[in-house]
Design an enzyme around this catalytic site. Structure first.
Site, PDB file in Angstrom:
ATOM      1  N   HIS A 203     133.269  18.219 -25.463  1.00  0.00           N
ATOM      2  CA  HIS A 203     134.215  19.030 -24.883  1.00  0.00           C
ATOM      3  C   HIS A 203     135.080  18.792 -23.804  1.00  0.00           C
ATOM      4  O   HIS A 203     136.128  19.309 -23.620  1.00  0.00           O
ATOM      5  CB  HIS A 203     133.270  20.403 -24.688  1.00  0.00           C
ATOM      6  CG  HIS A 203     132.983  21.227 -25.685  1.00  0.00           C
ATOM      7  ND1 HIS A 203     131.575  20.991 -26.542  1.00  0.00           N
ATOM      8  CD2 HIS A 203     133.688  21.863 -26.659  1.00  0.00           C
ATOM      9  CE1 HIS A 203     131.611  21.824 -27.554  1.00  0.00           C
ATOM     10  NE2 HIS A 203     132.739  22.178 -27.689  1.00  0.00           N
ATOM     11  N   ARG A 310     138.131  29.597 -26.702  1.00  0.00           N
ATOM     12  CA  ARG A 310     136.544  29.481 -26.597  1.00  0.00           C
ATOM     13  C   ARG A 310     136.164  30.207 -25.417  1.00  0.00           C
ATOM     14  O   ARG A 310     136.548  29.666 -24.175  1.00  0.00           O
ATOM     15  CB  ARG A 310     136.449  27.928 -26.238  1.00  0.00           C
ATOM     16  CG  ARG A 310     136.721  27.054 -27.468  1.00  0.00           C
ATOM     17  CD  ARG A 310     136.494  25.672 -27.049  1.00  0.00           C
ATOM     18  NE  ARG A 310     136.507  24.758 -28.366  1.00  0.00           N
ATOM     19  CZ  ARG A 310     137.343  23.969 -28.736  1.00  0.00           C
ATOM     20  NH1 ARG A 310     138.567  23.924 -28.176  1.00  0.00           N
ATOM     21  NH2 ARG A 310     137.092  23.110 -29.854  1.00  0.00           N
ATOM     22  N   ARG A 346     136.259  33.917 -29.879  1.00  0.00           N
ATOM     23  CA  ARG A 346     135.131  33.298 -30.340  1.00  0.00           C
ATOM     24  C   ARG A 346     133.970  33.735 -29.413  1.00  0.00           C
ATOM     25  O   ARG A 346     134.062  33.598 -28.111  1.00  0.00           O
ATOM     26  CB  ARG A 346     135.023  31.806 -30.185  1.00  0.00           C
ATOM     27  CG  ARG A 346     133.814  31.395 -30.853  1.00  0.00           C
ATOM     28  CD  ARG A 346     133.900  29.860 -31.151  1.00  0.00           C
ATOM     29  NE  ARG A 346     133.679  29.112 -29.757  1.00  0.00           N
ATOM     30  CZ  ARG A 346     133.790  27.699 -29.816  1.00  0.00           C
ATOM     31  NH1 ARG A 346     133.856  27.097 -31.044  1.00  0.00           N
ATOM     32  NH2 ARG A 346     133.672  27.168 -28.628  1.00  0.00           N
ATOM     33  N   GLU A 445     130.849  25.835 -39.914  1.00  0.00           N
ATOM     34  CA  GLU A 445     130.727  24.351 -38.991  1.00  0.00           C
ATOM     35  C   GLU A 445     129.325  23.661 -39.165  1.00  0.00           C
ATOM     36  O   GLU A 445     128.994  22.517 -38.677  1.00  0.00           O
ATOM     37  CB  GLU A 445     131.119  24.431 -37.627  1.00  0.00           C
ATOM     38  CG  GLU A 445     130.624  25.619 -36.825  1.00  0.00           C
ATOM     39  CD  GLU A 445     130.704  25.702 -35.493  1.00  0.00           C
ATOM     40  OE1 GLU A 445     131.685  24.892 -34.953  1.00  0.00           O
ATOM     41  OE2 GLU A 445     130.589  26.641 -34.782  1.00  0.00           O
ATOM     42  N   ASN A 468     134.812  19.883 -35.975  1.00  0.00           N
ATOM     43  CA  ASN A 468     134.179  18.882 -35.074  1.00  0.00           C
ATOM     44  C   ASN A 468     132.649  19.024 -35.106  1.00  0.00           C
ATOM     45  O   ASN A 468     132.182  17.801 -35.478  1.00  0.00           O
ATOM     46  CB  ASN A 468     134.277  19.451 -33.523  1.00  0.00           C
ATOM     47  CG  ASN A 468     135.894  19.410 -33.193  1.00  0.00           C
ATOM     48  OD1 ASN A 468     136.613  18.769 -33.888  1.00  0.00           O
ATOM     49  ND2 ASN A 468     136.296  20.062 -32.180  1.00  0.00           N
ATOM     50  N   ASP A 469     131.910  20.066 -35.332  1.00  0.00           N
ATOM     51  CA  ASP A 469     130.841  20.366 -35.542  1.00  0.00           C
ATOM     52  C   ASP A 469     130.298  19.853 -37.068  1.00  0.00           C
ATOM     53  O   ASP A 469     129.543  19.127 -37.282  1.00  0.00           O
ATOM     54  CB  ASP A 469     130.326  21.582 -35.369  1.00  0.00           C
ATOM     55  CG  ASP A 469     129.898  21.497 -33.728  1.00  0.00           C
ATOM     56  OD1 ASP A 469     129.399  20.942 -33.229  1.00  0.00           O
ATOM     57  OD2 ASP A 469     130.271  22.723 -33.027  1.00  0.00           O
ATOM     58  N   ARG A 479     128.211  14.207 -31.805  1.00  0.00           N
ATOM     59  CA  ARG A 479     129.725  13.888 -31.534  1.00  0.00           C
ATOM     60  C   ARG A 479     129.952  13.540 -29.934  1.00  0.00           C
ATOM     61  O   ARG A 479     131.128  13.119 -29.665  1.00  0.00           O
ATOM     62  CB  ARG A 479     130.334  15.383 -31.900  1.00  0.00           C
ATOM     63  CG  ARG A 479     130.010  16.443 -31.168  1.00  0.00           C
ATOM     64  CD  ARG A 479     130.375  17.633 -31.095  1.00  0.00           C
ATOM     65  NE  ARG A 479     131.683  18.238 -30.815  1.00  0.00           N
ATOM     66  CZ  ARG A 479     132.022  19.390 -30.698  1.00  0.00           C
ATOM     67  NH1 ARG A 479     131.526  20.404 -31.515  1.00  0.00           N
ATOM     68  NH2 ARG A 479     132.974  19.809 -29.992  1.00  0.00           N
ATOM     69  N   CYS A 516     140.157  24.799 -37.161  1.00  0.00           N
ATOM     70  CA  CYS A 516     140.495  24.819 -35.484  1.00  0.00           C
ATOM     71  C   CYS A 516     139.473  23.577 -34.847  1.00  0.00           C
ATOM     72  O   CYS A 516     139.609  23.570 -33.918  1.00  0.00           O
ATOM     73  CB  CYS A 516     139.959  26.195 -34.911  1.00  0.00           C
ATOM     74  SG  CYS A 516     138.093  26.400 -35.208  1.00  0.00           S
TER      75      CYS A 516
HETATM   76  C1  PEP Z   1     134.540  22.834 -33.853  1.00  0.00           C
HETATM   77  O1  PEP Z   1     133.226  22.650 -33.995  1.00  0.00           O
HETATM   78  O2  PEP Z   1     135.480  22.150 -34.514  1.00  0.00           O
HETATM   79  C2  PEP Z   1     135.019  23.583 -33.057  1.00  0.00           C
HETATM   80  C3  PEP Z   1     136.287  24.141 -33.164  1.00  0.00           C
HETATM   81  O3  PEP Z   1     134.124  24.161 -32.037  1.00  0.00           O
HETATM   82  P1  PEP Z   1     133.900  23.202 -30.821  1.00  0.00           P
HETATM   83  O4  PEP Z   1     134.565  22.152 -30.706  1.00  0.00           O
HETATM   84  O5  PEP Z   1     133.974  24.295 -29.650  1.00  0.00           O
HETATM   85  O6  PEP Z   1     132.493  23.182 -30.982  1.00  0.00           O
HETATM   86 MG    MG Z   2     131.740  23.908 -33.000  1.00  0.00          MG
END
Ligand code: PEP
Ligand code: MG
Length: 596
Positions: A203, A310, A346, A445, A468-469, A479, A516
């Site tokens: 993050h 977020r 979210r 995710e 991402n997740d 990650r 996203c």
């Molecule tokens: C993701 O997981 O792709 C996402 C957009 O949420 P975050 O990066 O906040 O976990």
């Molecule tokens: Mg996520």
């Protein structure tokens, strides 16, 4: 030279400013000659006093908003403040060693950390976390003695560019940057960021990217190898950090830097043009935001809405816990500022690398697989209900959608949907204005949700793919861990196949779908996603102009051909190479702007 993970593209050249942690500078700071240590001690005592008053208020508020057990955490912080030995040690360091109060606090906490490190017991680690929290609070008061509203500790107070005795841009070098600290980076004249830990979708990395600050993570040993004031080059495209460069290297990188800025400046001129492919297929280019100022940035770059807000940063940076009214005001301000007043909000996605003290997040062996995100709802239903009410109320001021992260099963989905319906009924009965047409969506995710996408789509208005997740869970690679960063590759064949499956399912049911995760702002990935039929991309605002310019030069048929080709490929390298060639065909600029 250090080789790390490229997290935010661009080149930065500047002087090193080392920060060991939020709790203080890496090198001791002494009182000016002639300064009175007694005055520094009373400044310290006042900061302790204010911290205690602040904690009293926090205990009360957390007890009302979250629960009595959670308020206990702050009560234990109060006991740290009353720890005579600790306070005495700090004062002694100010008096005898002429350290500043901040530096003395920092040294004391380091000594505790070293002592606790020898004791292998969770209790001590937790105790240390408490001490750090309290010390950060006192430092906050030392830095801003007049603040009426307490804030989270930030890097800003410790950071004083003039202290370097130079007007060169500054590159922050740290072991790690916490999401709460990263929030304050945007307000500093930082040229670049280098960290020892973290991966490309950590993050803190996402935050530096959204601020357009070139960054490299995973540079093991970098903090001890560098001294403040040394010249350093950060290449956020290649993931390389060059230390004490010679004149020739400097000149070469200055040229790349100029070119980068030049291309970016040229691209931003497209902000008022509609986003569409060369053959006229309209796309939505949305912004991922954390704060109100990000919403303003979304307008400046020409995004058509906010695809992911977020909200956890509101909680992380809040002195205690935001109540319904505070949340409502914050969300309303974002809705009123966002492009077209269109915002997907979210719900709280805490846990993993983002925590707040009052939810009792302690050490979990696998925080990303543990008690995070929507999984907190069973223990903290009130917290989520309050947030949902605030979001629904903000829905009266624009086009608002509510998005639930980390949904794993249909049962979980049904439960949150019921909760939203319940909150709507409550607001209606109380005649509180709210958005009756607030759309309900979930993030895809977790692989389990992706596999059962057909069942999920029956109960939602839209979905948003958190790549991402989804990637980290698909490849079973954290990650945040630079050692396994090579596996978290959005161009991996497994990832692309799963994405295709989800997009096909949405196209069958006509369900709106957005991506996203970070890949939505990466040129190579965008070519493939568009070719698979995706038309809603949500990304850090800084990438909107690039992606708009890219799509304007690609036709649907071409992108479909690219997608078809890469879906047959067996390795990520093969896919990357193929897409690099396609990008180069469009324009060398896009390849230049990519992370390599
Ligand atoms: C993701 O997981 O792709 C996402 C957009 O949420 P975050 O990066 O906040 O976990
Ligand atoms: Mg996520």
């Amino acid at each position: 030279m250090f080789k790390g993970v490229a997290v935010s593209p661009g080149v930065a050249i500047g002087v090193v400013h080392r920060v060991e942690s939020v709790f203080g500078p890496a090198e001791p700071e002494y009182l000016a000659a002639g300064a009175d240590p007694g005055a520094e001690i009373s400044r310290f005592e006042q900061a302790v006093q204010r911290s205690a008053e602040e904690l009293d208020k926090t205990i009360e508020k957390v007890a009302t908003e979250v629960g009595a057990a959670e308020a206990e955490i702050f009560r234990s912080h109060l006991t740290v403040l009353q720890d005579a030995t600790l306070l005495q040690q700090v004062k002694q360091k100010i008096r005898d060693e002429r350290l500043t109060a901040t530096s003395a606090l920092h040294e004391v906490v380091q000594a505790y950390a070293a002592a606790f490190a020898r004791l292998e017991h969770d209790h001590f680690r937790e105790r240390l976390a408490d001490i750090r929290d309290v010390i950060a609070r006192i430092i906050g008061h030392l830095q801003e003695p007049d603040r009426s509203l307490p804030t989270e500790p930030t890097l800003s107070g410790e950071y004083d560019p003039s202290a370097n005795g130079t007007t060169e841009p500054v590159v922050l070098v740290a072991n790690e940057i916490l999401p709460s600290q990263a929030m304050s980076l945007g307000h500093l004249p930082l040229a670049g960021i280098v960290t020892e830990t973290g991966g490309s979708t950590s993050h803190a990395a996402i935050l530096s990217r959204s601020r357009g600050i070139p960054a490299v993570s995973g540079c093991v040993g970098v903090t001890s190898a560098l001294r403040n004031g040394e010249v350093i080059i950060v290449d956020g495209r290649e993931g390389v950090v060059l230390v004490r460069p010679d004149a020739e290297t400097l000149a070469a990188y200055r040229k790349i830097q100029r070119e980068f800025v030049h291309i970016k400046d040229r691209l931003i001129r497209n902000r008022d043009e509609p986003a569409a492919s060369r053959d006229g297929v309209r796309v939505e280019l949305l912004a991922n935001i954390n704060t109100l100022s990000d919403a303003k940035a979304a307008v400046q770059v020409g995004a058509t809405g906010v695809g992911l807000y977020r909200t956890e940063y509101l909680f992380i940076t809040h002195p205690d816990v935001p109540n319904e009214e505070e949340q409502y005001q914050a969300y309303k301000a974002v809705v009123e500022t966002a492009p077209n007043r269109s915002v997907t909000i979210r719900t709280l996605d805490l846990g993993g690398d983002k925590t707040v003290p009052y939810l009792g997040h302690r050490h979990e062996p696998n925080p990303f697989m543990g008690w995070r995100s929507i999984r907190l709802i069973s223990e903290h239903p009130r917290l989520f209900e309050t947030q949902v009410r605030a979001i629904l109320r903000a829905g009266a001021h624009g086009k608002v959608s509510i998005l639930f992260p980390m949904i794993t099963t249909v049962d979980e989905l049904k439960r949150v949907r019921q909760m939203v319906d319940g909150m709507k009924a409550e607001l209606a009965a109380a005649r509180v204005p709210f958005g009756r047409d607030v759309q309900f969506g979930v993030m895809i995710e977790v692989p389990a949700a992706a596999v059962c996408i057909d069942s999920i789509l029956r109960d939602v208005d839209f979905i948003s793919i958190g790549s991402n997740d989804l990637i980290q869970y698909l490849v079973a690679a954290d990650r945040d861990n630079p050692k396994v960063a090579h596996l978290c590759d959005p161009l991996g064949p497994a990832i692309l196949r799963v994405l295709k499956m989800i997009l096909d399912a949405c196209s069958k049911t006509g369900t709106p779908v957005t991506v996203c995760g970070e890949m939505a702002g990466q040129p190579r990935c965008v070519l493939v996603l568009f070719g698979m039929g995706l038309t809603r991309f949500s990304m850090s605002p800084a990438f909107v102009p690039t992606i708009k310019a890219l799509l304007a030069r690609v036709s649907t048929a071409e992108a479909e051909r690219y997608a078809h080709h890469v879906l047959q490929a067996k390795t990520a390298d093969e896919i990357r190479q193929y897409l690099n060639e396609r990008l180069r065909d469009v324009s060398r600029d896009f390849e230049f702007l990519e992370i390599h």
